[in-house]
Design a protein around this motif. Structure first.
Motif, PDB file in Angstrom:
ATOM      1  N   TYR A 247       0.858  -1.003  -0.051  1.00 35.82           N
ATOM      2  CA  TYR A 247       0.017   0.090  -0.085  1.00 35.82           C
ATOM      3  C   TYR A 247       0.764   1.434   0.028  1.00 35.82           C
ATOM      4  O   TYR A 247       1.908   1.194   0.652  1.00 35.82           O
ATOM      5  N   THR A 248       0.245   2.237  -0.616  1.00 38.00           N
ATOM      6  CA  THR A 248       0.834   3.710  -0.523  1.00 38.00           C
ATOM      7  C   THR A 248       0.514   4.095   0.845  1.00 38.00           C
ATOM      8  O   THR A 248      -0.466   3.835   1.480  1.00 38.00           O
ATOM      9  N   ILE A 249       1.297   5.309   1.218  1.00 36.75           N
ATOM     10  CA  ILE A 249       1.124   6.005   2.305  1.00 36.75           C
ATOM     11  C   ILE A 249      -0.219   6.654   2.432  1.00 36.75           C
ATOM     12  O   ILE A 249      -0.929   6.661   3.472  1.00 36.75           O
ATOM     13  N   GLU A 250      -0.658   7.118   1.298  1.00 36.50           N
ATOM     14  CA  GLU A 250      -2.077   7.730   1.441  1.00 36.50           C
ATOM     15  C   GLU A 250      -3.267   6.538   1.407  1.00 36.50           C
ATOM     16  O   GLU A 250      -4.052   7.060   2.069  1.00 36.50           O
ATOM     17  N   GLU A 251      -2.916   5.675   0.857  1.00 40.54           N
ATOM     18  CA  GLU A 251      -3.876   4.288   1.077  1.00 40.54           C
ATOM     19  C   GLU A 251      -3.843   3.982   2.699  1.00 40.54           C
ATOM     20  O   GLU A 251      -5.065   3.759   3.294  1.00 40.54           O
ATOM     21  N   ILE A 252      -2.631   3.776   3.246  1.00 38.57           N
ATOM     22  CA  ILE A 252      -2.530   3.658   4.745  1.00 38.57           C
ATOM     23  C   ILE A 252      -3.319   4.350   5.385  1.00 38.57           C
ATOM     24  O   ILE A 252      -4.258   4.082   6.397  1.00 38.57           O
ATOM     25  N   VAL A 253      -3.295   5.975   5.303  1.00 36.01           N
ATOM     26  CA  VAL A 253      -3.702   6.778   6.040  1.00 36.01           C
ATOM     27  C   VAL A 253      -5.238   6.949   5.974  1.00 36.01           C
ATOM     28  O   VAL A 253      -6.175   6.996   6.950  1.00 36.01           O
TER      29      VAL A 253
END
Length: 337
Positions: A247-253
């Motif tokens: 996952y990307t950091i944006e998806e994680i957030v």
């Protein structure tokens, strides 16, 4: 048989202990560690125990420093035992280079010597994705390791020590796992800091939103490890342990906010602004661990393939959002820590 966990007081060791005893209530689980559960760690500043106040760990604690040869123990090891070698110095940045080598390399040597002495044939070694080095390219298990930190170098050498042990005797079985960011109850690490940063309006996307951060839920990791020990008969195997795809950091957030009910806006800050801010934070004591080195680390993708794990035959219990929900439930739906 005995389940022997070096570093069993730590985050992953605690969850493995809980899983073993849930699956095998009468199991003999031994925790060989320098840290007694619930007490400070003598080699880690600001250490927060994975075993919290009011909780107990079901294993039997045996004080043991793997930087030294493992001596006599209060139980008799047998060839049918399994060793889970989790003992390590791993927080980076945070230690002098020598500390990584002293614990991670000497520890590997001493644990393998211990297994050799008692004829133990099954071992699990928890490595890291750090041996791959920092780069944006996708890394698979057969990618050439190019570590660029003392921690990554020490873990790669430790892998080689364990592999030499496995090749040194008949019927020896070795599993090496390279987990991405491991999250879950008691981690006190990257995901806990991320959650707190979002909640307190102290987190912003540092220079980019598409940074890939390979990760795995701690309960899934230990289930996968135990499944390999009990169900597979491979003499040797090496797995990246991450959700696939990463996952990307944006998806994680986005997932973290959805699961926990946070509504805080997360801004984007370009490098021209965030790096000077991090330098100033370091000057005042690095609140929440903020410093230039950690911000730079956040910007580098950990683009790790979990395909081999996904195709291994192991059945995941939690998908990413489900894992976050389970972690949130473990904290009485109050926080992620």
């Amino acid at each position: 048989m005995n389940y022997i966990i070096t570093g069993g007081t730590g985050f992953i060791g605690t969850h493995l202990t809980n899983l073993i005893l849930a699956e095998h209530p009468d199991a003999k689980v031994w925790n060989l560690d320098i840290v007694k559960p619930g007490t400070p760690n003598p080699v880690v500043k600001n250490y927060k125990p994975a075993v919290r106040e009011g909780e107990t760990l079901g294993s039997t604690f045996v004080e043991c420093d793997v930087r030294k040869p493992i001596g006599e123990l209060p139980f008799t090891p047998t060839p049918e035992d399994v060793i889970f070698n989790f003992a390590a110095v791993h927080r980076t940045p945070g230690h002098e280079d020598k500390e990584y080598f002293e614990t991670n390399i000497r520890g590997a040597e001493h644990v393998c010597e211990f297994a050799e002495r008692y004829g133990i044939k099954k071992m699990v070694f928890t490595s890291s994705i750090a041996p791959y080095g920092a780069s944006e390219e996708l890394k698979k298990e057969d990618t050439l390791p190019t570590p660029n930190t003392a921690y990554g170098i020490s873990k790669l050498v430790a892998e080689k020590i364990h592999i030499a042990w496995q090749k040194g005797g008949a019927d020896r079985r070795l599993l090496i796992v390279r987990p991405g960011v491991v999250f879950g109850k008691g981690e006190n690490g990257n995901f806990s800091r991320l959650y707190k940063g979002i909640k307190d309006h102290m987190f912003a996307y540092p220079g980019r939103k598409d940074t890939i951060k390979a990760c795995v839920y701690v309960k899934e990791l230990v289930r996968f490890i135990l499944w390999n020990v009990e169900e597979r008969q491979d003499s040797f195997n090496l797995y990246n342990c991450t959700f696939e795809p990463a996952y990307t950091i944006e998806e994680i957030v986005t997932a973290m906010k959805k699961v926990t009910g946070l509504t805080q806006w997360v801004p984007y800050i370009p490098n021209s602004i965030i790096m000077p801010m991090a330098a100033c934070a370091k000057m005042v004591g690095s609140p929440m661990g903020i410093c230039p080195a950690r911000v730079k680390k956040l910007q580098i993708s950990t683009n790790i393939s979990g395909q081999k794990m996904a195709w291994s035959g192991y059945k995941f219990k939690w998908m990413f959002e489900e894992a976050l929900e389970d972690w949130f439930n473990d904290n009485n739906n109050q926080n992620l820590q």
